[in-house]
Design a protein around this motif. Structure first.
Motif, PDB file in Angstrom:
ATOM      1  N   THR A  17     -13.072  -0.982  -0.550  1.00 40.37           N
ATOM      2  CA  THR A  17     -11.836  -1.684  -0.214  1.00 40.37           C
ATOM      3  C   THR A  17     -10.845  -0.638   0.244  1.00 40.37           C
ATOM      4  OG1 THR A  17     -12.254  -3.346  -1.887  1.00 40.37           O
ATOM      5  CG2 THR A  17      -9.967  -3.102  -1.139  1.00 40.37           C
ATOM      6  N   VAL A  18     -10.225  -0.872   1.391  1.00 40.87           N
ATOM      7  CA  VAL A  18      -9.236   0.073   1.902  1.00 40.87           C
ATOM      8  C   VAL A  18      -7.865  -0.572   1.830  1.00 40.87           C
ATOM      9  CG1 VAL A  18      -8.504   1.416   3.893  1.00 40.87           C
ATOM     10  CG2 VAL A  18     -10.937   1.117   3.421  1.00 40.87           C
ATOM     11  N   LEU A  19      -6.928   0.106   1.174  1.00 45.37           N
ATOM     12  CA  LEU A  19      -5.560  -0.415   1.043  1.00 45.37           C
ATOM     13  C   LEU A  19      -4.619   0.404   1.915  1.00 45.37           C
ATOM     14  CD1 LEU A  19      -5.408  -0.907  -2.837  1.00 45.37           C
ATOM     15  CD2 LEU A  19      -5.908  -2.644  -1.091  1.00 45.37           C
ATOM     16  N   ARG A  20      -3.863  -0.284   2.751  1.00 43.07           N
ATOM     17  CA  ARG A  20      -2.889   0.384   3.610  1.00 43.07           C
ATOM     18  C   ARG A  20      -1.496  -0.161   3.293  1.00 43.07           C
ATOM     19  NH1 ARG A  20      -7.318  -0.039   7.376  1.00 43.07           N
ATOM     20  NH2 ARG A  20      -7.777   2.002   8.238  1.00 43.07           N
ATOM     21  N   GLY A  21      -0.486   0.701   3.343  1.00 44.34           N
ATOM     22  CA  GLY A  21       0.868   0.228   3.088  1.00 44.34           C
ATOM     23  C   GLY A  21       1.875   1.342   3.317  1.00 44.34           C
ATOM     24  N   ALA A  22       3.124   1.047   3.033  1.00 46.37           N
ATOM     25  CA  ALA A  22       4.164   2.069   3.165  1.00 46.37           C
ATOM     26  C   ALA A  22       3.952   3.104   2.062  1.00 46.37           C
ATOM     27  CB  ALA A  22       5.535   1.422   3.056  1.00 46.37           C
ATOM     28  N   ALA A  23       3.762   4.368   2.428  1.00 42.44           N
ATOM     29  CA  ALA A  23       3.388   5.394   1.451  1.00 42.44           C
ATOM     30  C   ALA A  23       4.586   6.250   1.066  1.00 42.44           C
ATOM     31  CB  ALA A  23       2.289   6.280   2.032  1.00 42.44           C
ATOM     32  N   ARG A  24       4.585   6.697  -0.182  1.00 42.05           N
ATOM     33  CA  ARG A  24       5.635   7.564  -0.689  1.00 42.05           C
ATOM     34  C   ARG A  24       4.985   8.532  -1.654  1.00 42.05           C
ATOM     35  NH1 ARG A  24       8.335   6.129  -4.696  1.00 42.05           N
ATOM     36  NH2 ARG A  24       7.707   3.957  -4.460  1.00 42.05           N
ATOM     37  N   SER A  25       5.136   9.848  -1.410  1.00 44.09           N
ATOM     38  CA  SER A  25       4.529  10.849  -2.283  1.00 44.09           C
ATOM     39  C   SER A  25       5.594  11.636  -2.998  1.00 44.09           C
ATOM     40  CB  SER A  25       3.670  11.827  -1.452  1.00 44.09           C
ATOM     41  OG  SER A  25       2.491  11.199  -1.045  1.00 44.09           O
ATOM     42  N   ASP A  26       5.331  11.996  -4.247  1.00 42.75           N
ATOM     43  CA  ASP A  26       6.202  12.943  -4.954  1.00 42.75           C
ATOM     44  C   ASP A  26       5.329  13.851  -5.804  1.00 42.75           C
ATOM     45  OD1 ASP A  26       5.451  11.606  -7.259  1.00 42.75           O
ATOM     46  OD2 ASP A  26       7.213  10.280  -7.207  1.00 42.75           O
ATOM     47  N   GLY A  27       5.938  14.599  -6.718  1.00 40.00           N
ATOM     48  CA  GLY A  27       5.203  15.577  -7.510  1.00 40.00           C
ATOM     49  C   GLY A  27       4.084  14.990  -8.348  1.00 40.00           C
ATOM     50  N   THR A  28       4.211  13.744  -8.755  1.00 41.28           N
ATOM     51  CA  THR A  28       3.222  13.182  -9.675  1.00 41.28           C
ATOM     52  C   THR A  28       2.111  12.416  -8.971  1.00 41.28           C
ATOM     53  OG1 THR A  28       4.548  11.183  -9.868  1.00 41.28           O
ATOM     54  CG2 THR A  28       4.936  12.924 -11.507  1.00 41.28           C
ATOM     55  N   GLY A  29       2.288  12.071  -7.715  1.00 37.63           N
ATOM     56  CA  GLY A  29       1.237  11.329  -7.028  1.00 37.63           C
ATOM     57  C   GLY A  29       1.768  10.588  -5.824  1.00 37.63           C
ATOM     58  N   THR A  30       1.049   9.509  -5.460  1.00 37.73           N
ATOM     59  CA  THR A  30       1.382   8.746  -4.259  1.00 37.73           C
ATOM     60  C   THR A  30       1.472   7.273  -4.605  1.00 37.73           C
ATOM     61  OG1 THR A  30       0.154  10.354  -2.944  1.00 37.73           O
ATOM     62  CG2 THR A  30       0.675   8.263  -1.876  1.00 37.73           C
ATOM     63  N   ALA A  31       2.450   6.585  -4.007  1.00 35.24           N
ATOM     64  CA  ALA A  31       2.583   5.146  -4.194  1.00 35.24           C
ATOM     65  C   ALA A  31       2.466   4.462  -2.842  1.00 35.24           C
ATOM     66  CB  ALA A  31       3.922   4.822  -4.836  1.00 35.24           C
ATOM     67  N   LEU A  32       1.746   3.333  -2.818  1.00 26.22           N
ATOM     68  CA  LEU A  32       1.636   2.519  -1.599  1.00 26.22           C
ATOM     69  C   LEU A  32       2.280   1.181  -1.887  1.00 26.22           C
ATOM     70  CD1 LEU A  32      -2.004   2.761  -0.168  1.00 26.22           C
ATOM     71  CD2 LEU A  32       0.026   4.010   0.575  1.00 26.22           C
ATOM     72  N   THR A  33       3.129   0.711  -0.974  1.00 23.66           N
ATOM     73  CA  THR A  33       3.707  -0.619  -1.127  1.00 23.66           C
ATOM     74  C   THR A  33       3.062  -1.536  -0.106  1.00 23.66           C
ATOM     75  OG1 THR A  33       5.752   0.372  -1.858  1.00 23.66           O
ATOM     76  CG2 THR A  33       5.830  -1.949  -1.190  1.00 23.66           C
ATOM     77  N   ILE A  34       2.334  -2.562  -0.638  1.00 24.64           N
ATOM     78  CA  ILE A  34       1.588  -3.471   0.215  1.00 24.64           C
ATOM     79  C   ILE A  34       2.157  -4.868   0.038  1.00 24.64           C
ATOM     80  CG2 ILE A  34      -0.703  -4.402   0.723  1.00 24.64           C
ATOM     81  CD1 ILE A  34      -1.619  -1.840  -1.063  1.00 24.64           C
ATOM     82  N   ALA A  35       2.752  -5.416   1.068  1.00 27.69           N
ATOM     83  CA  ALA A  35       3.328  -6.752   1.037  1.00 27.69           C
ATOM     84  C   ALA A  35       4.171  -6.964  -0.230  1.00 27.69           C
ATOM     85  CB  ALA A  35       2.232  -7.814   1.142  1.00 27.69           C
ATOM     86  N   GLY A  36       5.030  -6.017  -0.545  1.00 27.15           N
ATOM     87  CA  GLY A  36       5.948  -6.170  -1.652  1.00 27.15           C
ATOM     88  C   GLY A  36       5.424  -5.684  -2.989  1.00 27.15           C
ATOM     89  N   GLU A  37       4.137  -5.467  -3.120  1.00 22.19           N
ATOM     90  CA  GLU A  37       3.571  -4.980  -4.392  1.00 22.19           C
ATOM     91  C   GLU A  37       3.279  -3.489  -4.257  1.00 22.19           C
ATOM     92  OE1 GLU A  37       0.947  -8.477  -6.255  1.00 22.19           O
ATOM     93  OE2 GLU A  37       0.427  -7.997  -4.190  1.00 22.19           O
ATOM     94  N   THR A  38       3.477  -2.753  -5.318  1.00 23.48           N
ATOM     95  CA  THR A  38       3.282  -1.307  -5.254  1.00 23.48           C
ATOM     96  C   THR A  38       2.133  -0.880  -6.160  1.00 23.48           C
ATOM     97  OG1 THR A  38       5.598  -0.919  -4.745  1.00 23.48           O
ATOM     98  CG2 THR A  38       4.357   0.942  -5.622  1.00 23.48           C
ATOM     99  N   VAL A  39       1.240  -0.049  -5.607  1.00 23.57           N
ATOM    100  CA  VAL A  39       0.150   0.528  -6.403  1.00 23.57           C
ATOM    101  C   VAL A  39       0.292   2.048  -6.343  1.00 23.57           C
ATOM    102  CG1 VAL A  39      -1.483  -1.367  -6.174  1.00 23.57           C
ATOM    103  CG2 VAL A  39      -1.373   0.373  -4.387  1.00 23.57           C
ATOM    104  N   VAL A  40      -0.157   2.712  -7.405  1.00 25.91           N
ATOM    105  CA  VAL A  40       0.013   4.169  -7.472  1.00 25.91           C
ATOM    106  C   VAL A  40      -1.310   4.859  -7.771  1.00 25.91           C
ATOM    107  CG1 VAL A  40       2.400   3.996  -8.260  1.00 25.91           C
ATOM    108  CG2 VAL A  40       0.543   4.063  -9.935  1.00 25.91           C
ATOM    109  N   THR A  41      -1.345   6.144  -7.426  1.00 27.78           N
ATOM    110  CA  THR A  41      -2.464   6.988  -7.803  1.00 27.78           C
ATOM    111  C   THR A  41      -1.914   8.361  -8.146  1.00 27.78           C
ATOM    112  OG1 THR A  41      -4.341   8.210  -6.932  1.00 27.78           O
ATOM    113  CG2 THR A  41      -2.850   7.303  -5.330  1.00 27.78           C
ATOM    114  N   ASP A  42      -2.667   9.119  -8.908  1.00 34.52           N
ATOM    115  CA  ASP A  42      -2.179  10.446  -9.314  1.00 34.52           C
ATOM    116  C   ASP A  42      -2.508  11.519  -8.278  1.00 34.52           C
ATOM    117  OD1 ASP A  42      -4.853  10.297  -9.633  1.00 34.52           O
ATOM    118  OD2 ASP A  42      -4.922  11.067 -11.692  1.00 34.52           O
TER     119      ASP A  42
END
Lengths: 374, 263
Positions: free
Chosen positions: A248-273
């Motif tokens: 499964t490939v998830l694409r969305g607005a990405a935001r990275s900081d020191g702790t990891g990356t967050a993707l916002t997909i259709a209003g919902e946000t998922v994170v990874t380290d």
């Protein structure tokens, strides 16, 4: 790596360094480098036109390289014609000589090498035994089925003990049952001979069954080389991740900081380290067994899991479990495999998709072969 | 789809008429060769084998037969070698000019025989090749090459070139590959080309009439000059023999060709 079976170690190593191949202005291969160990079973995997067969033809000597270095058994073979390379080749369409019997076909490379008649008979017999075709020595190729012809072709390619055997989609023209059986036969023969095998296929399952290592080709380049497990667990590129196994490939607005990356997909946000080390737009890739389904509107995500809303769009019963296709809010499709005994869902059910931040792989988007987004 | 009995009979009748029309000249010649009178009258009267005896005993006839056999054999060999090489070369040529070259090689089949005859005659007069064995062989070979080219090209078209890659991977160089793989598989095409070349030369009359001399006559030339001199039924006997011989050869060629096509 070569399996732990004691062999004679007769396999040749292959060194391919910065090899390119051009046809007119078209680059069929650009800057390919890979090393194959003696006795290794290496598979070139990729879609058609990716350069895998071109690479095989270069090793066989059917075409010349345009640039780079190509060694077989430690010696450069650049400029050496095919008939002097002593490499066995098995073709997709068998290429048995129709005017010779099975025995005649298998004896052909031995006659060329002036092997004495008595020894020749013995070696032909041994090679036919190895592929279980002894009873067919006096038949003509036209009297054999496709699978039988390919076994004879295999015997012909190994009878002169080449240190390297090349196979170009040898099972491509056969039906599934026969293909699976012959895969195991090829694996057994590889173990018994200790020869280096290079195998070309576009079928990732076949590559996983057979290979010690797999080189994934795409667009005339090697994307990644590794064991099946490495490619599945740690794909280096999105292409490899999608080509090997379901994902499964998830694409969305990405935001990275020191702790990891967050993707916002259709209003919902998922994170990874993880963070993308190189450049590019980050996307998440998740394997189907790492995803979990839950009925919608249960409790909120307090357990540290990522959560995406979706709707079941397809249910496939697999016997050992079920495979679900889930349509997400942004219109893309997720693939989930759930084991037997888990709660089952029907088409149209609203669900939540759960996965751990650690199970999401972060890769650079290549926008290729994109079928889920419009 | 089934045909009504009436249509079936009508169709059969039409076929029979066309077939009769096609073999009629032959059906006239064969009986005439047994005519007792020294005339080409049809229908013939009586039965005799004298004209066959005359053909084999008269040196004029037997020497022209011998000439024809000699020329045709040499032509068959030369045209087969050249035509096969040409077919092979054209088959392997990647550039677009291969199509043009093929057309040029086929022109002797298309250009009217009279035109070729005049051209060849003009050149042969200057080079003193009129009435020589060499002159005949060169002229007929030119006419026969297209037939070999067509037959061998057809074989090469169905020949699977991947077999040559397989042979190379097994250790065979180019010549060995040609000798052990390519040639045995296109042999029927080469053989039928050989037969067609032989028959082309053996039957040839137009160009032969231009380049013949009293010292070297081929059989068709001898037939023609004989029939313009007097009405000797020997020509009918020769015609019958030629008919049988060429039918056998061409039939053999077609059988080989047909077998090739099926594999």
């Amino acid at each position: 790596m070569a399996t732990a079976v004691p062999t004679l170690g007769r396999g040749a190593a292959i060194g391919i360094r910065s090899v390119s191949k051009h046809y007119g202005g078209f680059a069929a291969l650009s800057d390919v480098s890979l090393h194959i160990e003696p006795g290794e079973f290496m598979t070139f995997l990729g879609p058609s036109g990716s350069g895998k067969t071109t690479t095989l033809n270069l090793i066989a000597g059917f075409t010349d390289i345009s640039g780079g270095h190509l060694d077989v058994g430690g010696k450069s073979v650049v400029g050496v014609p095919a008939h002097k390379r002593n490499i066995g080749v098995v073709f997709q369409h068998y290429a048995l000589f129709p005017h010779m019997t099975v025995g005649g076909n298998v004896a052909y490379p031995l006659s060329l090498r002036r092997v004495p008649a008595a020894e020749r008979t013995e070696r032909v017999k041994r090679a036919l035994e190895m592929v279980k075709m002894t009873d067919f020595a006096h038949r003509y190729p036209s009297e054999l089925s496709g699978g039988q012809q390919q076994r004879v072709a295999l015997a012909r390619a190994i009878v002169f003990d080449p240190p390297l055997l090349l196979m170009d989609e040898p099972l491509g023209a056969l039906d599934k049952k026969l293909r699976e059986w012959l895969q195991l036969e090829i694996k057994r023969i590889h173990r018994e001979l200790g020869t280096t095998f290079v195998y070309v296929t576009h079928d990732q399952e076949e590559a996983l069954v057979l290979s010690d290592r797999i080189a994934v080709f795409n667009g005339g380049r090697v994307e990644q080389i590794g064991t099946g497990r490495q490619l599945y667990d740690e794909p280096a590129t999105l292409f490899v991740g999608r080509f090997i196994g379901d994902s499964t490939v998830l694409r969305g607005a990405a935001r990275s900081d020191g702790t990891g990356t967050a993707l916002t997909i259709a209003g919902e946000t998922v994170v990874t380290d993880k963070r993308l080390s190189g450049g590019g737009v980050p996307v998440m890739l998740i394997r189907p067994e790492k995803l979990r389904l839950q009925r919608r509107s249960a409790t909120g995500a307090g357990d540290g899991l990522n959560r995406l809303a979706g709707r079941i769009s397809e249910v496939i019963y697999l016997g050992s479990g079920s495979k679900y296709e889930v349509e997400l809010a942004d219109g893309s499709t997720a693939i989930v495999r759930s084991p037997l005994g888990d709660e089952s869902f029907a088409i149209g059910d609203p669900v939540d998709l759960l996965f751990s931040p650690a199970d999401a792989k972060l890769l650079a988007d290549d926008r290729s072969a994109d079928t889920t987004l419009t | 789809m089934t045909m009504s009995p009436f249509t079936r009979v009508l169709l059969g009748l039409c076929c029979l008429l066309v077939a009769l029309w096609l073999v009629a000249p032959t059906l006239v010649v064969v009986p005439m060769s047994f005519n007792e009178n020294k005339s080409l009258a049809f229908p013939p009267k009586g039965f005799t084998l004298d004209w066959y005896a005359n053909f084999f005993s008269n040196p004029e006839w037997s020497s022209s037969l011998f000439n024809s056999l000699k020329v045709a054999s040499l032509v068959a060999v030369a045209a087969t070698v050249l035509g096969t090489l040409a077919a092979f070369g054209l088959d392997r040529m990647k550039s677009a000019s291969a199509g043009w070259l093929r057309m040029i090689l086929l022109t002797p089949m298309i250009v009217p025989g009279v035109v070729l005859g005049i051209g060849i005659y003009a050149v042969y007069l200057d080079t003193h090749l009129v009435g020589t064995l060499f002159g005949f062989v060169v002229a007929h070979t030119m006419l026969a090459i297209p037939f070999v080219l067509i037959a061998v090209s057809a074989s090469l078209e169905v020949f699977d070139k991947r077999l040559e890659l397989a042979a190379a991977s097994l250790g065979a160089g180019r010549w060995t590959t040609f000798r052990t793989v390519t040639m045995p598989l296109i042999a029927p095409g080469i053989l039928s080309g050989f037969l067609f070349a032989f028959v082309t030369s053996f039957d040839e009359i137009i160009v032969s009439l231009f380049i013949t001399s009293p010292y070297l006559k081929t059989l068709p030339v001898q037939i023609y000059s004989s029939i313009t001199r007097d009405a000797d039924p020997t020509v009918a006997a020769v015609g019958t023999i030629l008919f049988l011989a060429t039918t056998l050869l061409i039939g053999l060629g077609l059988v080989l060709f047909g077998r090739e096509r099926r594999t």
